[in-house]
Each structure stands twice: as C-alpha cells, then as structure tokens.
Write an enzyme that holds these catalytic residues in place. Sequence first.
Site, PDB file in Angstrom:
ATOM      1  N   ARG A  57       4.702   7.161  -8.470  1.00  0.00           N
ATOM      2  CA  ARG A  57       5.134   5.898  -9.124  1.00  0.00           C
ATOM      3  C   ARG A  57       6.556   5.582  -8.622  1.00  0.00           C
ATOM      4  O   ARG A  57       7.561   6.003  -9.201  1.00  0.00           O
ATOM      5  CB  ARG A  57       5.123   6.041 -10.643  1.00  0.00           C
ATOM      6  CG  ARG A  57       5.568   4.792 -11.382  1.00  0.00           C
ATOM      7  CD  ARG A  57       4.616   3.646 -11.232  1.00  0.00           C
ATOM      8  NE  ARG A  57       3.302   3.955 -11.801  1.00  0.00           N
ATOM      9  CZ  ARG A  57       2.185   3.317 -11.451  1.00  0.00           C
ATOM     10  NH1 ARG A  57       2.232   2.376 -10.535  1.00  0.00           N
ATOM     11  NH2 ARG A  57       1.023   3.652 -11.983  1.00  0.00           N
ATOM     12  N   GLN A  82      -8.568   2.365  -6.948  1.00  0.00           N
ATOM     13  CA  GLN A  82      -7.549   1.318  -6.691  1.00  0.00           C
ATOM     14  C   GLN A  82      -6.600   1.777  -5.593  1.00  0.00           C
ATOM     15  O   GLN A  82      -6.099   2.908  -5.601  1.00  0.00           O
ATOM     16  CB  GLN A  82      -6.771   1.101  -7.996  1.00  0.00           C
ATOM     17  CG  GLN A  82      -5.426   0.437  -7.824  1.00  0.00           C
ATOM     18  CD  GLN A  82      -5.228  -0.753  -8.735  1.00  0.00           C
ATOM     19  OE1 GLN A  82      -6.146  -1.577  -8.885  1.00  0.00           O
ATOM     20  NE2 GLN A  82      -4.069  -0.843  -9.316  1.00  0.00           N
ATOM     21  N   ARG A  87      -2.505   7.046  -0.224  1.00  0.00           N
ATOM     22  CA  ARG A  87      -1.366   7.430  -1.082  1.00  0.00           C
ATOM     23  C   ARG A  87      -1.639   8.683  -1.893  1.00  0.00           C
ATOM     24  O   ARG A  87      -0.717   9.246  -2.487  1.00  0.00           O
ATOM     25  CB  ARG A  87      -0.984   6.269  -2.007  1.00  0.00           C
ATOM     26  CG  ARG A  87      -2.059   5.916  -3.039  1.00  0.00           C
ATOM     27  CD  ARG A  87      -1.569   4.846  -3.995  1.00  0.00           C
ATOM     28  NE  ARG A  87      -2.573   4.567  -5.027  1.00  0.00           N
ATOM     29  CZ  ARG A  87      -2.334   3.885  -6.125  1.00  0.00           C
ATOM     30  NH1 ARG A  87      -1.129   3.377  -6.348  1.00  0.00           N
ATOM     31  NH2 ARG A  87      -3.281   3.676  -7.031  1.00  0.00           N
ATOM     32  N   HIS A 162       3.608  -0.394  -0.476  1.00  0.00           N
ATOM     33  CA  HIS A 162       3.793  -0.762  -1.893  1.00  0.00           C
ATOM     34  C   HIS A 162       5.220  -0.411  -2.336  1.00  0.00           C
ATOM     35  O   HIS A 162       5.425   0.451  -3.210  1.00  0.00           O
ATOM     36  CB  HIS A 162       2.756   0.001  -2.727  1.00  0.00           C
ATOM     37  CG  HIS A 162       2.510  -0.595  -4.086  1.00  0.00           C
ATOM     38  ND1 HIS A 162       3.456  -0.662  -5.070  1.00  0.00           N
ATOM     39  CD2 HIS A 162       1.397  -1.158  -4.616  1.00  0.00           C
ATOM     40  CE1 HIS A 162       2.952  -1.224  -6.144  1.00  0.00           C
ATOM     41  NE2 HIS A 162       1.719  -1.529  -5.899  1.00  0.00           N
ATOM     42  N   ASP A 206       2.895 -10.902 -10.980  1.00  0.00           N
ATOM     43  CA  ASP A 206       1.987 -10.180 -10.072  1.00  0.00           C
ATOM     44  C   ASP A 206       1.293 -11.210  -9.191  1.00  0.00           C
ATOM     45  O   ASP A 206       0.277 -11.784  -9.562  1.00  0.00           O
ATOM     46  CB  ASP A 206       0.957  -9.394 -10.892  1.00  0.00           C
ATOM     47  CG  ASP A 206       0.209  -8.372 -10.029  1.00  0.00           C
ATOM     48  OD1 ASP A 206      -0.507  -7.525 -10.613  1.00  0.00           O
ATOM     49  OD2 ASP A 206       0.350  -8.422  -8.785  1.00  0.00           O
ATOM     50  N   GLU A 267       5.858  -6.136  -1.519  1.00  0.00           N
ATOM     51  CA  GLU A 267       4.905  -5.292  -0.801  1.00  0.00           C
ATOM     52  C   GLU A 267       4.279  -6.041   0.380  1.00  0.00           C
ATOM     53  O   GLU A 267       3.327  -6.817   0.188  1.00  0.00           O
ATOM     54  CB  GLU A 267       3.815  -4.844  -1.767  1.00  0.00           C
ATOM     55  CG  GLU A 267       4.326  -4.314  -3.084  1.00  0.00           C
ATOM     56  CD  GLU A 267       3.283  -4.367  -4.186  1.00  0.00           C
ATOM     57  OE1 GLU A 267       2.071  -4.416  -3.871  1.00  0.00           O
ATOM     58  OE2 GLU A 267       3.667  -4.364  -5.382  1.00  0.00           O
TER      59      GLU A 267
END
Length: 304
Positions: A57, A82, A87, A162, A206, A267
């Site tokens: 995170r 997702q 990652r 990201h 978003d 991103e």
Amino acid sequence: MAVEDLGDKVRIVHPKNPDTSAVILKYGATVISWKEKGQDQLWLSEGAKLDGLKPVRGGIPLVFPVFGKQKDENHPTFKLPQHGFARNSTWEFLGQTSEEPVAVQFGLGPENVDKELYSLWDEGKNDFTLILTVTLAEDSLTTRIEVENTGNNTFDFNWLFHTYYNLDDVTDTLATNLMDLQCFDQLLGEHYVEKLPMLSFQEEFDRIYKNVDLHKVIQLVDRGNVVLTLERDNLPDAVVWNPWIKKSEGMADFLPKDGYLKMLCVEPGHVALMVKLTKGEKWSAAQKMIPLGEIKVQTNIYEA
Ligand code: TA6
C-alpha cells in the site's frame, strides 16, 4: 555503496548525493522509497505489508496484465485478482546497469508467479518476460518497463505504474494539464470531458484520463509551487486517485487513517485499451518523475 542487495530489497544511492536514494522491494519490484536530497517523494502507508503477504500500500506498485478487475467474462484476464499479479509476485534482481545515473533491473516470468495465480490467466498458456529498470538521477526517478511475448500465444494486457505521491496537504494541491480530456469517472460510472483547468481534491477522487497527449506533463502544484512533474513515454492514460475518508477507513493496510490528506495517486498507464503482443513482440514504456520545477500550463485554461 551505490547498489546494495539487502535480500528482500535493493537500496540504491546516487553516487554524488547520499541523501538521494531509493529502495525497491523484490516483492512486486515495488519502489517503496525515493528520497531526493533527503525529501520523501513517495507515500508509503504505515500499515503497508512488506512481507510478501499482500501488495504494498504505497510506493509504486506495478499493475499487469490487467488494470482493476476485468469486466468482460470472456477475456483471458477475467479470473485474475484486481490489478493482476505483477505487484504480488517476487521479481528477480538482475543487477546494476548504469553507474550514473544509477540504474538497476528486476525481471519477472511465469516461473516467478504463484502457479495457481498464473493459471488464472489464459489457463497459464502465455509466456512473457517483464524487465523493470529503475533509474535514479540527481533530479529525477525513472521507471521503465519492457514486456516481451516469449511464447507462441498472442496476448493483450494493461500496464500501469500505480504511483503514490507524498504531499504536505492534498487539499492544497492541484493537478494540472488534464483539462478537455475524455475521462471515466470510476465513482459515477460515467464518461465525460474534464472541464476543470486544475483538479483539486476535497473528496474521494477516482478518474481514468484517456489519451493524455504524451508531450503534456502532469504536474502537482502546492500553493503555486510545483511539487512534481510527471513525464510519460508510451503511457497514454493517467489514473488520478484519492480514497478520502471512507475508502481509507475500509483499507486495513491504509494507515494512518488520515493519511489520505498526505497522498495522491497519479498513475500513468495503458488502461483504456489493452496492448496486443504477438509472438516475439516487445513493448516498452516509462514514467519520469521530477520533483519541483516551473509550472508548465499546456492546456488553454482561458478558453470558454
Ligand atoms: O488506481 C485506482 C484504483 O483502481 C482505485 O479504484 C482503487 O481500487 C485503487 O486502485 C487501489 O486498489 P487496490 O487493489 O490497491 O486496493
């Protein structure tokens, strides 16, 4: 020492400035720290898991082969979690490729991905190589990805960096040069043209901005001072995200809970459309992040 392999992570230090450094966790090849002249440029949650149990995170998680959750149940990435598996797989440290600026590389192939997870992508019939290059200069950090289709099966994919930026206060920060662009608002589920000359952040945000001209930079400006200038190579789209209060509360690894005031994700990616790669084909893209600098307005903010 310019490059130190610390086992689970690699630390790189600029040869001319010991206060300019970066740390890359081999899990996810996630840049978890970038300091320029001692200043933290990236936001990393105090609750971030760095033990390989879940994606980090904060920092710069890598999104491949799918951005978000695939909505087309016939698409080979439909069953993936997702943001895919890049990652949450441990990449191989491939070594140093440049002295100054100091650059290191990490690699990922099917052999590095959890078998069960990998089988969720096209029944595991794709073969690929990812090479991430992290380049630390005195005044910037560049992350470049190279994707090669090393198998016989054509596949298509999304790519996205990201990136979580560290801010003094997101409510004092504006994002520029995204006006007049088509965007998909993930909160409203609607497409529209962005009319704001500068984006401000006073609530959850978003949005996926599509086809952001590659000659345009995206800047984060705090009360008239440029915090960060983002340059992109072959990454036409840009996602801008702040979880704000409720979403931050809903993420166990998002700490402190008011940390949303100190971060913003910008991103760069190829997410509105997928990149198709046939046998033997290669694709490459990069983001270059430059702290400070002059305001560069590249949209006609005076046009009615
Ligand atoms: O990049 C924006 C986004 O897709 C948001 O919708 C939010 O889901 C964020 O990524 C974080 O996703 P994660 O899977 O890391 O919790």
